[in-house]
Design a protein around this motif. Structure first.
Motif, short mmCIF file in Angstrom:
data_model
loop_
_atom_site.label_atom_id
_atom_site.label_comp_id
_atom_site.label_asym_id
_atom_site.label_seq_id
_atom_site.Cartn_x
_atom_site.Cartn_y
_atom_site.Cartn_z
N GLY A 174 0.78 -1.23 0.00
CA GLY A 174 0.00 0.00 0.00
C GLY A 174 0.81 1.28 0.00
O GLY A 174 0.25 2.37 -0.14
N ARG A 175 2.14 1.18 0.15
CA ARG A 175 2.95 2.39 0.25
C ARG A 175 3.88 2.58 -0.94
O ARG A 175 4.65 3.54 -0.98
CB ARG A 175 3.79 2.34 1.53
N ALA A 176 3.81 1.69 -1.90
CA ALA A 176 4.75 1.74 -3.02
C ALA A 176 4.37 2.79 -4.04
O ALA A 176 3.26 2.78 -4.57
CB ALA A 176 4.83 0.37 -3.69
N PRO A 177 5.28 3.71 -4.37
CA PRO A 177 5.02 4.63 -5.49
C PRO A 177 5.07 3.84 -6.80
O PRO A 177 5.71 2.79 -6.88
CB PRO A 177 6.18 5.63 -5.39
N TYR A 178 4.41 4.34 -7.81
CA TYR A 178 4.36 3.60 -9.08
C TYR A 178 5.74 3.32 -9.65
O TYR A 178 5.99 2.28 -10.27
CB TYR A 178 3.53 4.37 -10.11
N GLN A 179 6.68 4.22 -9.42
CA GLN A 179 8.02 4.04 -9.96
C GLN A 179 8.71 2.81 -9.36
O GLN A 179 9.63 2.25 -9.96
CB GLN A 179 8.88 5.28 -9.70
N ALA A 180 8.26 2.39 -8.18
CA ALA A 180 8.87 1.24 -7.52
C ALA A 180 8.52 -0.07 -8.23
O ALA A 180 9.15 -1.10 -7.99
CB ALA A 180 8.43 1.16 -6.06
N LEU A 181 7.52 -0.02 -9.10
CA LEU A 181 7.08 -1.24 -9.78
C LEU A 181 7.88 -1.52 -11.05
O LEU A 181 7.74 -2.58 -11.65
CB LEU A 181 5.59 -1.12 -10.14
N SER A 182 8.69 -0.56 -11.46
CA SER A 182 9.37 -0.69 -12.76
C SER A 182 10.58 -1.58 -12.76
O SER A 182 11.09 -1.94 -13.81
CB SER A 182 9.77 0.70 -13.28
N LEU A 210 18.86 7.81 -10.75
CA LEU A 210 18.50 6.56 -10.10
C LEU A 210 18.70 6.65 -8.59
O LEU A 210 17.97 6.00 -7.83
CB LEU A 210 19.32 5.41 -10.69
N ALA A 211 19.66 7.44 -8.15
CA ALA A 211 19.85 7.65 -6.70
C ALA A 211 18.64 8.36 -6.10
O ALA A 211 18.19 8.04 -5.00
CB ALA A 211 21.13 8.44 -6.46
N HIS A 212 18.10 9.34 -6.83
CA HIS A 212 16.90 10.04 -6.37
C HIS A 212 15.71 9.09 -6.32
O HIS A 212 14.88 9.15 -5.40
CB HIS A 212 16.59 11.23 -7.28
N LEU A 213 15.63 8.21 -7.32
CA LEU A 213 14.56 7.22 -7.34
C LEU A 213 14.66 6.30 -6.12
O LEU A 213 13.66 6.04 -5.43
CB LEU A 213 14.61 6.40 -8.62
N GLY A 231 16.11 6.93 -3.31
CA GLY A 231 15.79 7.71 -2.11
C GLY A 231 14.29 7.87 -1.92
O GLY A 231 13.79 7.77 -0.79
N MET A 232 13.56 8.10 -3.02
CA MET A 232 12.11 8.26 -2.93
C MET A 232 11.45 6.95 -2.48
O MET A 232 10.55 6.94 -1.64
CB MET A 232 11.56 8.68 -4.30
N ILE A 233 11.94 5.83 -3.02
CA ILE A 233 11.40 4.53 -2.63
C ILE A 233 11.69 4.25 -1.17
O ILE A 233 10.82 3.80 -0.40
CB ILE A 233 11.99 3.42 -3.53
N ARG A 234 12.91 4.55 -0.76
CA ARG A 234 13.31 4.27 0.62
C ARG A 234 12.51 5.10 1.63
O ARG A 234 12.20 4.62 2.72
CB ARG A 234 14.81 4.53 0.78
N MET A 235 12.15 6.31 1.25
CA MET A 235 11.36 7.15 2.16
C MET A 235 9.99 6.56 2.43
O MET A 235 9.40 6.78 3.48
CB MET A 235 11.23 8.56 1.57
N GLN A 236 9.46 5.80 1.46
CA GLN A 236 8.14 5.20 1.63
C GLN A 236 8.19 3.87 2.37
O GLN A 236 7.16 3.35 2.80
CB GLN A 236 7.49 4.98 0.26
N ALA A 237 9.40 3.31 2.52
CA ALA A 237 9.54 2.02 3.16
C ALA A 237 9.43 2.14 4.68
O ALA A 237 9.61 3.22 5.26
CB ALA A 237 10.88 1.39 2.78
N LEU A 238 9.14 1.03 5.31
CA LEU A 238 9.08 0.98 6.77
C LEU A 238 10.49 1.13 7.36
O LEU A 238 11.48 0.81 6.71
CB LEU A 238 8.49 -0.35 7.23
#
Length: 262
Positions: free
Chosen positions: A191-199, A234-237, A239-246
């Motif tokens: 439920g917390r994954a941004p769409y970019q995390a699916l790529s 890709l580092a920014h990507l 970072g964005m994914i990691r911010m949404q993680a637990l």
């Protein structure tokens, strides 16, 4: 190419010794057609064949020594450059969306994946690649100054690689690795994954010279980025994914919850 080259050398030495294919095959207790396949590079020359041909053709160890160059590659050729950089990296940040990251896999999980790869490979290649993966994992414990951070999408925890029991042992392995002071594992729930995390997955690494690289792999292809702008993106990507993680503690609890659900 190594099969073809070695097979051609086998044919040349046999011809130089004045032997027919049938005669040499008989010496090694092989069928002549089997030897023909080796000479033409369609089959890998066996150590037995090379050893006997070396003796019969008086090749002075040249044919037998070529066996070293016929051993299976420890990883896909397309990944070899990344593996070389990973071996000396001082920091590694890895996001994976469908599978447990290779550095965190149990032996049985890795063997299950590699034994069912496509295109199929022989048992020796599977064992060689599994052994190499386990060797790579040693850095987590023997080099405590190297930083490893992992973000794992929930799907990777629930993908049934090898069945429920194997997956429970794999999740236990994640909890074990989490206790290492230089390793952090964070879970990205559905439920917390941004769409970019699916790529797809991405790996960032920093070398001792403080050069940074980004590596990503997909079906039958992989890319190693060294251009600063590409790595930064890709580092920014990541970072964005990691911010949404637990966080680490919540991730531990989440792994335990998923293990009970299996």
């Amino acid at each position: 190419m190594t099969w073809r080259y070695c097979g051609d050398q086998l044919r040349l030495w046999r011809t130089h010794a004045g032997l027919t294919r049938e005669e040499l095959a008989k010496e090694a207790d092989y069928d002549a057609e089997y030897l023909k396949s080796m000479e033409q590079g369609r089959r890998r020359p066996t150590l037995r064949m090379l050893r006997i041909a070396d003796q019969v053709c008086r090749a002075h160890g040249i044919l037998e020594s070529s066996n070293e160059f016929l051993k299976p590659e420890r990883c896909h050729q397309r990944s070899s450059e990344f593996m070389a950089l990973e071996a000396d990296a001082i920091a590694l940040h890895w996001y994976e969306n469908l599978l447990v990251p290779g550095l965190l896999q149990t032996e049985e999980y890795a063997r299950e994946l590699m034994g069912n790869s496509f295109p199929p490979v022989d048992d020796e290649t599977v064992e060689t690649r599994v052994e190499f993966r386990l060797q790579r994992q040693e850095r987590l414990e023997v080099e405590p100054t190297v930083l490893f951070s992992f973000v794992v999408y929930e799907a990777a925890l629930r993908t049934g690689v090898g069945g429920a029991e194997l997956m429970r042992r794999q999740l236990d392995r994640l909890l074990e690795c989490q206790r290492l002071r230089n390793v952090s594992i964070q879970i990205l729930p559905f439920g917390r994954a941004p769409y970019q995390a699916l790529s797809g997955p991405v790996v960032l690494l920093e070398t001792a010279e403080h050069d940074t690289y980004a590596y990503s792999a997909a079906q039958g292809a992989s890319t190693l980025q060294s251009e600063a702008s590409d790595v930064s993106q890709l580092a920014h990507l990541y970072g964005m994914i990691r911010m949404q993680a637990l966080g680490v503690e919540d991730s531990d609890a989440y792994i335990r919850k998923v293990a009970k659900d299996l």
